[in-house]
Design a protein around this motif. Structure first.
Motif, PDB file in Angstrom:
ATOM      1  N   GLU A  37       0.830  -1.205   0.000  1.00  0.00           N
ATOM      2  CA  GLU A  37       0.000   0.000   0.000  1.00  0.00           C
ATOM      3  C   GLU A  37       0.868   1.259   0.000  1.00  0.00           C
ATOM      4  O   GLU A  37       0.605   2.214  -0.721  1.00  0.00           O
ATOM      5  CB  GLU A  37      -0.917  -0.013   1.218  1.00  0.00           C
ATOM      6  CG  GLU A  37      -1.934   1.095   1.230  1.00  0.00           C
ATOM      7  CD  GLU A  37      -2.900   0.986   2.396  1.00  0.00           C
ATOM      8  OE1 GLU A  37      -3.721   1.900   2.539  1.00  0.00           O
ATOM      9  OE2 GLU A  37      -2.823   0.008   3.148  1.00  0.00           O
ATOM     10  N   GLN A  38       1.953   1.227   0.790  1.00  0.00           N
ATOM     11  CA  GLN A  38       2.843   2.384   0.851  1.00  0.00           C
ATOM     12  C   GLN A  38       3.567   2.576  -0.486  1.00  0.00           C
ATOM     13  O   GLN A  38       3.715   3.703  -0.962  1.00  0.00           O
ATOM     14  CB  GLN A  38       3.858   2.189   1.971  1.00  0.00           C
ATOM     15  CG  GLN A  38       4.729   3.394   2.220  1.00  0.00           C
ATOM     16  CD  GLN A  38       5.664   3.188   3.398  1.00  0.00           C
ATOM     17  OE1 GLN A  38       5.818   2.070   3.886  1.00  0.00           O
ATOM     18  NE2 GLN A  38       6.282   4.252   3.851  1.00  0.00           N
ATOM     19  N   GLN A  39       3.980   1.479  -1.123  1.00  0.00           N
ATOM     20  CA  GLN A  39       4.654   1.584  -2.413  1.00  0.00           C
ATOM     21  C   GLN A  39       3.705   2.140  -3.471  1.00  0.00           C
ATOM     22  O   GLN A  39       4.093   2.961  -4.295  1.00  0.00           O
ATOM     23  CB  GLN A  39       5.179   0.218  -2.848  1.00  0.00           C
ATOM     24  CG  GLN A  39       6.360  -0.260  -2.032  1.00  0.00           C
ATOM     25  CD  GLN A  39       6.775  -1.668  -2.407  1.00  0.00           C
ATOM     26  OE1 GLN A  39       6.150  -2.301  -3.251  1.00  0.00           O
ATOM     27  NE2 GLN A  39       7.816  -2.168  -1.765  1.00  0.00           N
ATOM     28  N   ALA A  40       2.450   1.717  -3.438  1.00  0.00           N
ATOM     29  CA  ALA A  40       1.475   2.217  -4.404  1.00  0.00           C
ATOM     30  C   ALA A  40       1.228   3.708  -4.191  1.00  0.00           C
ATOM     31  O   ALA A  40       1.097   4.474  -5.151  1.00  0.00           O
ATOM     32  CB  ALA A  40       0.173   1.435  -4.279  1.00  0.00           C
ATOM     33  N   ALA A  41       1.175   4.126  -2.936  1.00  0.00           N
ATOM     34  CA  ALA A  41       0.960   5.539  -2.640  1.00  0.00           C
ATOM     35  C   ALA A  41       2.150   6.374  -3.116  1.00  0.00           C
ATOM     36  O   ALA A  41       1.982   7.464  -3.665  1.00  0.00           O
ATOM     37  CB  ALA A  41       0.746   5.741  -1.140  1.00  0.00           C
ATOM     38  N   LEU A  42       3.355   5.854  -2.955  1.00  0.00           N
ATOM     39  CA  LEU A  42       4.538   6.590  -3.404  1.00  0.00           C
ATOM     40  C   LEU A  42       4.570   6.696  -4.926  1.00  0.00           C
ATOM     41  O   LEU A  42       4.959   7.726  -5.473  1.00  0.00           O
ATOM     42  CB  LEU A  42       5.815   5.909  -2.900  1.00  0.00           C
ATOM     43  CG  LEU A  42       6.062   5.995  -1.401  1.00  0.00           C
ATOM     44  CD1 LEU A  42       7.284   5.147  -1.012  1.00  0.00           C
ATOM     45  CD2 LEU A  42       6.270   7.432  -0.960  1.00  0.00           C
ATOM     46  N   LYS A  43       4.141   5.652  -5.616  1.00  0.00           N
ATOM     47  CA  LYS A  43       4.116   5.688  -7.082  1.00  0.00           C
ATOM     48  C   LYS A  43       3.142   6.739  -7.579  1.00  0.00           C
ATOM     49  O   LYS A  43       3.420   7.478  -8.521  1.00  0.00           O
ATOM     50  CB  LYS A  43       3.739   4.321  -7.653  1.00  0.00           C
ATOM     51  CG  LYS A  43       4.847   3.305  -7.546  1.00  0.00           C
ATOM     52  CD  LYS A  43       4.418   1.972  -8.154  1.00  0.00           C
ATOM     53  CE  LYS A  43       5.488   0.924  -7.971  1.00  0.00           C
ATOM     54  NZ  LYS A  43       5.058  -0.372  -8.509  1.00  0.00           N
ATOM     55  N   THR A  44       1.965   6.826  -6.947  1.00  0.00           N
ATOM     56  CA  THR A  44       0.972   7.811  -7.412  1.00  0.00           C
ATOM     57  C   THR A  44       1.444   9.230  -7.096  1.00  0.00           C
ATOM     58  O   THR A  44       1.236  10.145  -7.874  1.00  0.00           O
ATOM     59  CB  THR A  44      -0.408   7.568  -6.778  1.00  0.00           C
ATOM     60  OG1 THR A  44      -0.289   7.575  -5.358  1.00  0.00           O
ATOM     61  CG2 THR A  44      -0.990   6.242  -7.238  1.00  0.00           C
ATOM     62  N   GLU A  45       2.107   9.421  -5.949  1.00  0.00           N
ATOM     63  CA  GLU A  45       2.609  10.754  -5.622  1.00  0.00           C
ATOM     64  C   GLU A  45       3.694  11.183  -6.596  1.00  0.00           C
ATOM     65  O   GLU A  45       3.707  12.311  -7.066  1.00  0.00           O
ATOM     66  CB  GLU A  45       3.160  10.769  -4.187  1.00  0.00           C
ATOM     67  CG  GLU A  45       2.087  10.758  -3.122  1.00  0.00           C
ATOM     68  CD  GLU A  45       2.666  10.741  -1.721  1.00  0.00           C
ATOM     69  OE1 GLU A  45       3.904  10.887  -1.579  1.00  0.00           O
ATOM     70  OE2 GLU A  45       1.903  10.586  -0.774  1.00  0.00           O
ATOM     71  N   GLN A  48       2.221  12.143  -9.953  1.00  0.00           N
ATOM     72  CA  GLN A  48       1.555  13.439  -9.966  1.00  0.00           C
ATOM     73  C   GLN A  48       2.564  14.571 -10.018  1.00  0.00           C
ATOM     74  O   GLN A  48       2.359  15.592 -10.649  1.00  0.00           O
ATOM     75  CB  GLN A  48       0.660  13.583  -8.741  1.00  0.00           C
ATOM     76  CG  GLN A  48      -0.559  12.690  -8.789  1.00  0.00           C
ATOM     77  CD  GLN A  48      -1.374  12.774  -7.505  1.00  0.00           C
ATOM     78  OE1 GLN A  48      -0.953  13.370  -6.531  1.00  0.00           O
ATOM     79  NE2 GLN A  48      -2.534  12.140  -7.500  1.00  0.00           N
TER      80      GLN A  48
END
Length: 52
Positions: A37-45, A48
């Protein structure tokens, strides 16, 4: 006449409900552990920031 219309309605309703199945065999949601979940959040940030 009303009973015939009721039966036709029930038949079409049954066909509509039976056609709404998930044939893929996969669940709708993915189960992520906290690291994924943290890796996915970092990818989206990061995506952007580059796109801005």
């Amino acid at each position: 006449m009303k009973t015939i219309l009721l039966l036709v309605t029930l038949i079409f309703s049954a066909m509509a409900v039976s056609s709404c199945t998930n044939d893929e065999g996969e669940t709708e949601f993915e189960h992520l552990n906290p690291e994924e979940e943290q890796q996915a959040a970092l990818k989206t940030e990061s995506g952007q920031k580059i796109g801005d």
